[in-house]
Design a protein around this motif. Structure first.
Motif, PDB file in Angstrom:
ATOM      1  N   GLU A 176      14.061  17.285 -71.846  1.00  0.00           N
ATOM      2  CA  GLU A 176      14.692  16.187 -71.111  1.00  0.00           C
ATOM      3  C   GLU A 176      15.016  16.610 -69.678  1.00  0.00           C
ATOM      4  N   ASP A 209      13.544   4.134 -70.512  1.00  0.00           N
ATOM      5  CA  ASP A 209      14.222   5.021 -71.446  1.00  0.00           C
ATOM      6  C   ASP A 209      15.653   5.306 -70.997  1.00  0.00           C
ATOM      7  N   ARG A 223      17.602   7.558 -71.723  1.00  0.00           N
ATOM      8  CA  ARG A 223      17.895   8.962 -71.430  1.00  0.00           C
ATOM      9  C   ARG A 223      17.738   9.274 -69.946  1.00  0.00           C
TER      10      ARG A 223
END
Lengths: 194, 194
Positions: free
Chosen positions: A56, A115, A117
DNA sequence: CCTCTTGTTGACCGGTCGGTCAAGTGCTCG
DNA sequence: CGAGCACTTGACCGACCGGTCAACAAGAGG
């Protein structure tokens, strides 16, 4: 992840980011495993986690770095051009050139936009691009070059035009930047009434 | 997957698609597991594989169905309006309304556009949207309503404007469709010189 | 040449995922 | 009412994934 990096270390880090970007563009972020990335470079898995704490974080770094690079290119191209509308036109052309030279990043950015995230990083990037355009539009309105309309809406419309034409003609296709840039600028200035 | 479905079966299938769409929009396609979907409905995993052969097929079906629905809404709104530019304006407003009522699908479509697995379906959808717009634009050019320019480029620009304004004001924000629609149509017709 | 930090290896781990299947349940229609 | 098909269950499987770590290599600096 902050580490003391030697010259060699900095190169390795960049190598990882570039290769990962390519793989993310080809197969997508989630389907691309960390193992894929390191195998593709012929190194062990530990190398990856020496430079990044997680997959990530890697993508977030890629997004930050690419946005920084694109913005530098825009600023360099615009220079001290005084005409606000011309500044926008130059910025548009610079962006088209950048995406032609960095096709991979188009779909990565578009994925990240979907997304949660990566929403924080992506939103920051988008806001700066929007902010830059809005500034020029406000200048143009003050200078009486264009009618007084909501500059945020106008800026979004301009970015929308650029995005679509970029995808079609520079990412999927292979048209010359000049032609695409001329069409984009013309549409933004006059709409369908060309 | 083709199966004989009873009324109840068709309802279950739709239920799965709607719930999956919601979860995909919230957490993303890959991070949402089949187990997540069925648990969220309180049914066993076998139910899912009774109606779909794979998670991939499910998303493809969602994309096809949503595109079909959007297109129906556009056609219904346009009716037999004769003016080609007005047809585009009506189509734009209908699309805005549809996305306001189906926020979830925006990020799903955008994700699918970045993933090779769904490129075929997505491309077909995009081509029909583009084709519809191009047809109206050609009519407008023939009728002398707008100058003779590459209609594909114009159509892409129009879709780009709609996409950006949709995201900002209808998906992320909550602006009235009328205001957004008016701004989109105005920009498409006259550009910054609006 | 030695030492200390940067850089690298790859086996390993716990967990999750997409997908299967044998066993059942409950409609529906003759 | 019974047979057969639509539908549901949930344990199970092999594969893979992100991330860890102990051990080791390499090169910079004194």
């Amino acid at each position: 992840m902050r580490r003391k990096l030697t010259q060699r270390g900095r190169q390795r880090r960049e190598q990882l980011m570039h290769r990962a970007a390519r793989l993310f563009a080809e197969r997508g972020y989630d389907p691309t495993s960390v193992a894929d990335i390191v195998e593709s470079l012929g190194v062990g898995k530990g190398v990856f986690y020496w430079y990044f704490t997680s997959k990530e974080e890697l993508l977030a770094e890629i997004l930050k770095a690419s946005n920084h690079d694109l913005r530098r290119r825009q600023e360099a191209a615009i220079g001290d051009e005084p005409d606000p509308l011309e500044r926008i036109a130059i910025g548009v052309r610079a962006s088209l050139e950048w995406f032609r030279d960095h096709r991979d990043y188009f779909s990565i950015i578009q994925f990240a936009a979907t997304d949660e995230r990566f929403a924080p990083v992506l939103r920051r990037n988008r806001e700066t691009a929007l902010g830059d355009t809005i500034r020029h539009l406000k200048d143009a309105i003050v200078a009486g070059r264009i009618p007084d309309q909501d500059p945020e809406m106008l800026a979004l419309a301009v970015l929308g035009v650029v995005e679509q034409l970029t995808r079609r003609y520079l990412v999927d296709g292979d048209e010359p930047v000049d032609r695409v840039g001329a069409a984009a600028v013309s549409f933004c200035l006059h709409g369908l009434g060309g």
